[in-house]
Write an enzyme that holds these catalytic residues in place. Structure first.
Site, PDB file in Angstrom:
ATOM      1  N   ASP A  18      -7.820 -43.102  18.000  1.00 36.56           N
ATOM      2  CA  ASP A  18      -8.805 -44.388  18.760  1.00 36.56           C
ATOM      3  C   ASP A  18      -7.514 -44.752  19.432  1.00 36.56           C
ATOM      4  OD1 ASP A  18      -7.494 -45.599  17.112  1.00 36.56           O
ATOM      5  OD2 ASP A  18      -9.098 -46.573  16.073  1.00 36.56           O
TER       6      ASP A  18
ATOM      7  N   HIS B  35     -15.870 -49.674  10.432  1.00 35.37           N
ATOM      8  CA  HIS B  35     -15.670 -48.274  10.946  1.00 35.37           C
ATOM      9  C   HIS B  35     -14.569 -47.556  10.671  1.00 35.37           C
ATOM     10  CE1 HIS B  35     -11.708 -51.210  13.846  1.00 35.37           C
ATOM     11  NE2 HIS B  35     -11.292 -50.710  12.168  1.00 35.37           N
TER      12      HIS B  35
ATOM     13  N   ASN C 111     -15.298 -54.108   8.873  1.00 33.74           N
ATOM     14  CA  ASN C 111     -16.800 -54.125   9.334  1.00 33.74           C
ATOM     15  C   ASN C 111     -17.364 -52.414   9.752  1.00 33.74           C
ATOM     16  OD1 ASN C 111     -15.965 -52.628  11.536  1.00 33.74           O
ATOM     17  ND2 ASN C 111     -16.207 -53.778  13.594  1.00 33.74           N
TER      18      ASN C 111
ATOM     19  N   GLU D 119     -17.429 -47.941  15.879  1.00 30.34           N
ATOM     20  CA  GLU D 119     -18.253 -49.390  15.178  1.00 30.34           C
ATOM     21  C   GLU D 119     -19.395 -49.036  14.657  1.00 30.34           C
ATOM     22  OE1 GLU D 119     -15.884 -51.310  14.838  1.00 30.34           O
ATOM     23  OE2 GLU D 119     -15.371 -52.212  16.986  1.00 30.34           O
TER      24      GLU D 119
HETATM   25  P1  PGA Z   1      -6.260 -53.575   9.332  1.00 26.73           P
HETATM   26  O1  PGA Z   1      -7.504 -52.079  10.425  1.00 26.73           O
HETATM   27  O2  PGA Z   1      -4.941 -52.265   8.720  1.00 26.73           O
HETATM   28  O3  PGA Z   1      -5.389 -53.458  10.389  1.00 26.73           O
HETATM   29  O4  PGA Z   1      -7.348 -53.457   8.069  1.00 26.73           O
HETATM   30  C1  PGA Z   1      -8.262 -51.140   9.700  1.00 26.73           C
HETATM   31  C2  PGA Z   1      -8.669 -49.986  10.646  1.00 26.73           C
HETATM   32  O5  PGA Z   1      -9.349 -51.131  11.035  1.00 26.73           O
HETATM   33  O6  PGA Z   1      -8.573 -48.872  10.610  1.00 26.73           O
END
Ligand code: PGA
Length: 241
Positions: A64, A131, A129, A136
């Site tokens: 992404d 994702h 959340n 999302e």
């Molecule tokens: P993080 O992000 O490792 O900073 O918690 C994980 C993600 O959003 O894929």
């Protein structure tokens, strides 16, 4: 699904680095989808330590990227890879966050992955959340590479990296759930107590677009690597030891 519970972030990062190095050992030109975020930083440090020993250069694809800011802007995934992934920059492919047409940019990025034979291994992070990549909540199982509106949680999670919440782009580009499900091997790395509830929802809850990571339940071979804090709410007690 294979659930591996590690005692801490250090053990998790070594296990994730092992998995990546194994993929490269089996296939020297392995195509890897690698995540950004706080979770994989230790893994990349571990990989950097091993480069020249048992893990050499290979081909890395982003899964992404943000949209609407010049490539390399602090906070973007291209900047993240440059800082944390100490392998040849030529081997890292990332959609251009500054592309004038982000829909076309992410579509052609996904096409290039397909034309190259697809990804051999994709390591994913898990958003608070639910994702995976920038899929999302609301992302359907059949979703393909596309431009998405980033949720307030996701934007907040990146505020520090961009310098302030206002500077975090509203849009992101992502491989879709269906694109990720097509990868030959999938692993999710999850770290920290703040991920415990969403890890449980993703692993043990219903399969639902509300928790995009729950779609991974449809693949029996997905490896979940969690540290003890992230695994605290799971009903399983399996460990890596
Ligand atoms: P993080 O992000 O490792 O900073 O918690 C994980 C993600 O959003 O894929």
């Amino acid at each position: 699904m294979r659930i591996e519970i590690m005692k801490d972030a250090g053990e998790l990062s070594r296990a994730a680095a092992d998995l990546i190095c194994d993929a490269v050992r089996v296939k020297r030109d392995a195509r890897l989808g690698l995540p950004t975020g706080g979770t994989p930083i230790l893994t990349y440090r571990e990989l950097a330590r091993r480069i020249g020993t048992d893990c050499s250069t290979n081909i890395v694809y982003a899964i992404d990227e943000f949209a609407g800011v010049p490539s390399g802007t602090a906070g973007t995934n291209s900047a993240f890879y440059r800082e944390h992934l100490r392998i040849s920059a030529h081997a890292v492919h990332c959609p251009d966050s500054g592309a004038a047409d982000p829909e076309r940019e992410i579509a052609s990025f996904a096409e290039a992955i397909g034309a190259g034979g697809g990804l051999d291994l994709c390591v994913l992070g898990l958003g608070v959340n639910g994702h995976i990549a920038f899929n999302e909540p609301g992302s359907r199982r059949e979703s393909r590479a596309r431009v998405v509106a980033l949720t307030p949680e996701t934007r907040r999670a990146h505020a520090q990296a961009f310098g302030s919440l206002d500077l975090v782009p509203a849009l992101g580009m992502t491989l879709g759930v269906a694109d990720l499900m097509a990868v030959r091997s999938l692993c999710v790395i999850v770290q920290g107590a703040h991920k415990a509830a969403i890890a449980r929802a993703a692993i043990e809850g219903p399969r639902t677009p509300d928790v995009p990571a729950s779609w991974l339940q449809q693949r029996a071979d997905v490896i979940w690597m969690l540290d003890a804090a992230a695994a605290a709410a799971l009903s399983t007690t399996r460990t890596s030891a």
